[in-house]
Write a protein that holds these residues in place. Structure first.
Motif, PDB file in Angstrom:
ATOM      1  N   LEU A  65      22.988  79.839 -13.734  1.00 23.99           N
ATOM      2  CA  LEU A  65      21.906  79.594 -12.874  1.00 23.99           C
ATOM      3  C   LEU A  65      22.357  79.573 -11.382  1.00 23.99           C
ATOM      4  O   LEU A  65      21.657  80.053 -10.503  1.00 23.99           O
ATOM      5  CB  LEU A  65      21.315  78.384 -13.116  1.00 23.99           C
ATOM      6  CG  LEU A  65      19.859  77.999 -12.301  1.00 23.99           C
ATOM      7  CD1 LEU A  65      19.026  79.099 -12.280  1.00 23.99           C
ATOM      8  CD2 LEU A  65      19.196  76.716 -12.823  1.00 23.99           C
ATOM      9  N   TYR A  69      18.477  83.059 -17.108  1.00 25.63           N
ATOM     10  CA  TYR A  69      19.975  82.568 -17.102  1.00 25.63           C
ATOM     11  C   TYR A  69      20.394  81.414 -17.778  1.00 25.63           C
ATOM     12  O   TYR A  69      21.451  80.869 -17.706  1.00 25.63           O
ATOM     13  CB  TYR A  69      20.230  82.468 -15.620  1.00 25.63           C
ATOM     14  CG  TYR A  69      20.035  83.563 -14.644  1.00 25.63           C
ATOM     15  CD1 TYR A  69      21.085  84.575 -14.795  1.00 25.63           C
ATOM     16  CD2 TYR A  69      19.142  83.927 -13.774  1.00 25.63           C
ATOM     17  CE1 TYR A  69      20.916  85.720 -13.876  1.00 25.63           C
ATOM     18  CE2 TYR A  69      18.756  85.076 -13.108  1.00 25.63           C
ATOM     19  CZ  TYR A  69      19.914  85.981 -13.243  1.00 25.63           C
ATOM     20  OH  TYR A  69      19.605  87.154 -12.456  1.00 25.63           O
ATOM     21  N   TYR A 113      12.692  77.151 -14.043  1.00 29.49           N
ATOM     22  CA  TYR A 113      14.248  77.458 -14.080  1.00 29.49           C
ATOM     23  C   TYR A 113      14.954  77.468 -15.599  1.00 29.49           C
ATOM     24  O   TYR A 113      15.379  78.414 -15.893  1.00 29.49           O
ATOM     25  CB  TYR A 113      14.959  76.365 -13.329  1.00 29.49           C
ATOM     26  CG  TYR A 113      14.822  76.752 -11.772  1.00 29.49           C
ATOM     27  CD1 TYR A 113      15.435  77.815 -10.973  1.00 29.49           C
ATOM     28  CD2 TYR A 113      13.947  75.844 -11.095  1.00 29.49           C
ATOM     29  CE1 TYR A 113      15.166  77.899  -9.645  1.00 29.49           C
ATOM     30  CE2 TYR A 113      13.716  75.986  -9.833  1.00 29.49           C
ATOM     31  CZ  TYR A 113      14.307  77.065  -9.069  1.00 29.49           C
ATOM     32  OH  TYR A 113      13.999  76.999  -7.770  1.00 29.49           O
TER      33      TYR A 113
END
Length: 351
Positions: free
Chosen positions: A285, A316, A311
């Protein structure tokens, strides 16, 4: 293997026990100590009484280690709190018997569950009571004379002081010798490894986490088994397994391209705390956001994002939400404790 009877097994299950004092006898002949060479003693370690349970556990493991070395024999310890699958096979190979019970049940606890009689006990102190079946006279005599020997030559007293007070100046814990030995494997300052152990368990050998991690370095049974180590209640085994895992993680970090020594230590500690998979997610990330994945400072800066859905659901991050505040704090605490130890002890050398 030494033979035993049902009485010892009954005592091991029922407890409490009764302590008797072993009188010092004459120094045995030099070749007498070869009498147990090659033998295996099956020992049940049942440490239970307050207030020194944590110290008593490590203390008795250390005594068993001295016995093993002095008597040229093998001690198979079954920890009553954390029995392993391999223990049942060891007992079975010993005809279902336990040779020795090591406990810290108080001396004034009469062995009411042994039919009213007192079983022979080779006793050190209230922290260490060693009970065995009296039918095996040679082994009992050998253990009794060994106890007298290490009491008279000061070995017992020095070990007792090391665990219960009067440690030498510059020491950190009763396990300094083991920490120095295994820190060489990592090439770490032994005080840094001590700070890891302090933050994992505060040097309490009997520590057991809700997730099943055991002992000084809070090693999970599956991790220990991966390195062929099963009795994680043993301080030596626990530090052995913990440093093997730290070494594996450090080498993994190097494979990832982390070469700076300060960053290498921090990433290794982070992986020890959170798991290498989580740290891999953090690095991926960080790199996607234009940060340096080899810099702990930059990676730590994005870790709070790992708890935000936008996120942790992205491409990722493979392992989902991660609240990494604990890991960041863990590294700060370990390094902070290391600075404290470095200020109190003269050298970081392991020799």
């Amino acid at each position: 293997m030494r033979k035993s009877t049902k009485a010892l097994i009954t005592a091991a299950i029922c407890l409490p026990l009764f302590l008797i004092t072993v009188k010092r006898g004459p120094e045995p002949p030099q070749d007498y100590w070869k009498g147990l060479s090659g033998d295996t003693l099956i020992c049940l370690m049942d440490i239970r009484s307050a207030p020194y349970e944590e110290e008593d556990s490590g203390f008795n493991y250390a005594l068993a280690g001295i016995l093993e070395k002095d008597m040229h024999c093998h001690i198979h310890i079954i920890n009553a709190r954390h029995p392993m699958r391999t223990d049942s096979a060891a007992v079975a190979s010993n005809k279902g018997a336990i040779d020795l019970l090591i406990t810290n049940v108080p001396a004034d606890s009469i062995n009411a569950h042994t039919g009213g009689g007192s079983l022979p006990i080779a006793g050190f102190s209230n922290e260490s009571v060693w009970l065995m079946d009296g039918s095996d006279i040679s082994t009992f005599r050998g253990l009794s004379e060994w106890i007298s020997r290490i009491k008279s030559n000061g070995t017992y007293g020095r070990l007792h002081d090391n665990f219960f007070g009067n440690r030498r100046t510059g020491s950190i814990s009763p396990y300094d010798g083991l920490v120095k030995e295994f820190s060489r494997r990592l090439g770490w300052d032994w005080r840094l490894l001590s700070s890891v152990i302090y933050n994992e368990s505060m040097f309490i050998n009997a520590t057991l986490s809700r997730r099943g991690a055991i002992g000084l370095m809070q090693v999970r049974p599956a991790t220990g088994a991966a390195y062929g180590i099963h009795d994680l209640s043993s301080p030596r085994n626990n530090i052995d397994a913990g440093t093997r895992h730290l070494q594996y993680l450090e080498n993994l970090m190097k494979d990832w391209g982390i070469t700076d020594s300060a960053n290498l230590v921090r990433f290794t500690l982070a992986a020890y705390n959170a798991g290498e998979g989580r740290i891999e997610d953090c690095r991926r990330l960080a790199e996607s956001l234009g940060k340096n994945p080899d810099s702990w400072e930059e990676v730590a800066g994005i870790i709070p994002l790992m708890s935000q859905e936008e996120y942790y659901t992205g491409e990722y991050v493979k392992r989902g939400r991660f609240n990494g505040k604990e890991t960041i704090n863990y590294i700060d605490k370990v390094l902070g404790k290391y600075e404290e130890y470095a200020g109190k002890t003269a050298t970081g050398k392991t020799s």
